[in-house]
Scaffold this active site. Structure first.
Site, PDB file in Angstrom:
ATOM      1  N   CYS A  16      -5.052  -1.237  -1.443  1.00  0.00           N
ATOM      2  CA  CYS A  16      -3.603  -1.020  -1.497  1.00  0.00           C
ATOM      3  C   CYS A  16      -3.339   0.401  -1.023  1.00  0.00           C
ATOM      4  O   CYS A  16      -3.700   1.359  -1.702  1.00  0.00           O
ATOM      5  CB  CYS A  16      -3.073  -1.225  -2.918  1.00  0.00           C
ATOM      6  SG  CYS A  16      -1.328  -0.810  -3.081  1.00  0.00           S
ATOM      7  N   CYS A  41       4.391  -1.742   1.925  1.00  0.00           N
ATOM      8  CA  CYS A  41       2.987  -2.163   1.897  1.00  0.00           C
ATOM      9  C   CYS A  41       2.235  -1.321   2.916  1.00  0.00           C
ATOM     10  O   CYS A  41       2.425  -1.478   4.123  1.00  0.00           O
ATOM     11  CB  CYS A  41       2.884  -3.652   2.234  1.00  0.00           C
ATOM     12  SG  CYS A  41       1.192  -4.258   2.349  1.00  0.00           S
TER      13      CYS A  41
END
Length: 275
Positions: A74, A218
Site C-alpha cells: 500500500c 491509491c
C-alpha cells in the site's frame, strides 16, 4: 488497551499500530470491527509496524484491508508508515528501509514534509501479476458477460488492471470495479484503475481497490497507471496523478527501473482502544 494513530495519505485513511513496543495480534474479525466507521475506528487499511526480519532493514510493514484480509503493498500507507515511525521515535533516520510480504521498499522523508517512496520495479510478466495471459502485452481484452474491456495490467506488489476512460468523473467505477476486481483471469483478485490522460505529464485517476471498493487515493494504483500509460506510449517519465483525495508525483525511467512516488502523509489523532 491498544495504542494507535489515525493517519491519512490523500484521504486514504489508516489505523497505524506500533507492534514493536506493544504486543499485538489482530484477527480478521477484530480488524473488520475496528474498520467499521460507525462502531469502530474506521479506516481503509490497518498498518502494523513490526521488527525487521532482515538485520539490514529497519522495519517490517504489514497491511490489512478493512475486510480483514492481509495484502501485499500500500503506497499511501507506506508514506504514513514512514512519518509514524519517525514521529514515534522508533527511528531517527530520514531514509527508512522496510520489508513487506511482497519485497523491500525504501522510504525517504523530505524536508517539505512529503514522503518519497521507492515503490520497486513493476512486474509486467502475466504469471507474476498474477494474470492469465499467454504473454505480456501493452493491452489485453478482458471479457465479461456484459461487455469486453481493453486494459493494461501490472503488479506493484499487488495486482492492478488499468482502463482508459475519456472522463474519469463520469466513469462507472462502482459497477465496473466490482465486476472486474473478481475477474477469473486475476486469480488473486485485482485493483481496478480508471485513467483519464489529460496530457503526457498529467492524468486523472480513480481506483476501485480489491477488498475495499473505491478509495480517495491509491498509491500503487497511481504507479500502475503511469506504468501502463508509459508502456502504451501516452505518458512521460514524470507524471502528476490527480486522485479524488489529492495529487501524487510519480517518476519512472522505464522497464527494469523502480518507480518513485512523492506525496503527503497526515497525522490525524492518537488514540487507544480495547480489543
Amino acid at each position: 488497551m491498544i495504542q494507535f494513530t489515525k493517519m491519512h495519505g490523500l484521504g486514504n485513511d489508516f489505523m497505524v499500530v506500533d507492534g514493536i513496543t506493544q504486543n499485538v495480534f489482530f484477527s480478521p474479525e477484530q480488524i473488520r470491527r475496528l474498520a467499521d466507521r460507525n462502531f469502530g475506528v474506521g479506516f481503509d487499511q490497518l498498518l502494523l509496524v513490526e521488527p525487521p526480519y532482515d538485520p539490514d532493514l529497519d522495519f517490517h510493514y504489514r497491511i490489512f484491508n478493512a475486510d480483514g484480509g492481509e495484502v501485499e503493498n500500500c503506497g499511501n500507507g507506506a508514506r504514513c508508515f514512514a512519518r509514524f515511525v519517525r514521529n514515534k521515535g522508533l527511528t531517527n533516520k530520514n531514509k527508512i528501509r522496510v520489508s513487506t510480504s511482497a519485497g523491500k521498499m525504501t522510504l525517504r522523508l523530505e524536508r517539505d514534509g512529503t514522503v518519497t517512496v521507492n515503490m520497486g520495479v513493476p512486474v509486467l510478466e502475466p504469471s507474476q501479476i498474477p494474470f492469465k495471459a499467454k504473454k505480456a502485452e501493452k493491452t489485453y481484452l478482458l471479457q465479461t458477460p456484459q461487455q469486453t474491456f481493453l486494459c493494461g495490467a501490472a503488479s506493484m506488489g499487488n495486482p492492478h488492471c488499468v482502463l482508459d476512460v475519456e472522463d474519469v468523473a463520469n466513469a462507472n467505477v462502482a459497477e465496473i470495479g466490482a465486476l472486474l476486481t473478481k475477474h477469473e483471469r486475476f486469480p488473486r483478485g485485482v485493483n481496478v484503475g480508471f485513467m483519464q490522460v489529460v496530457n503526457a505529464g498529467h492524468i486523472k485517476l480513480r481506483v476501485y481497490e480489491r477488498g475495499a471498493a473505491e478509495t480517495l487515493a491509491c498509491g500503487t494504483g497511481a504507479c500502475a497507471a503511469v506504468v501502463v500509460g508509459q508502456i502504451q506510449g501516452k505518458l512521460d517519465q514524470q507524471v502528476q496523478v490527480d486522485l479524488p483525495g489529492g495529487s501524487l508525483t510519480i517518476n519512472w525511467e522505464g522497464e527494469g527501473k523502480p518507480l518513485w512516488m512523492t506525496g503527503p502523509a497526515q497525522h490525524v489523532y492518537d488514540g487507544q482502544i480495547q480489543l
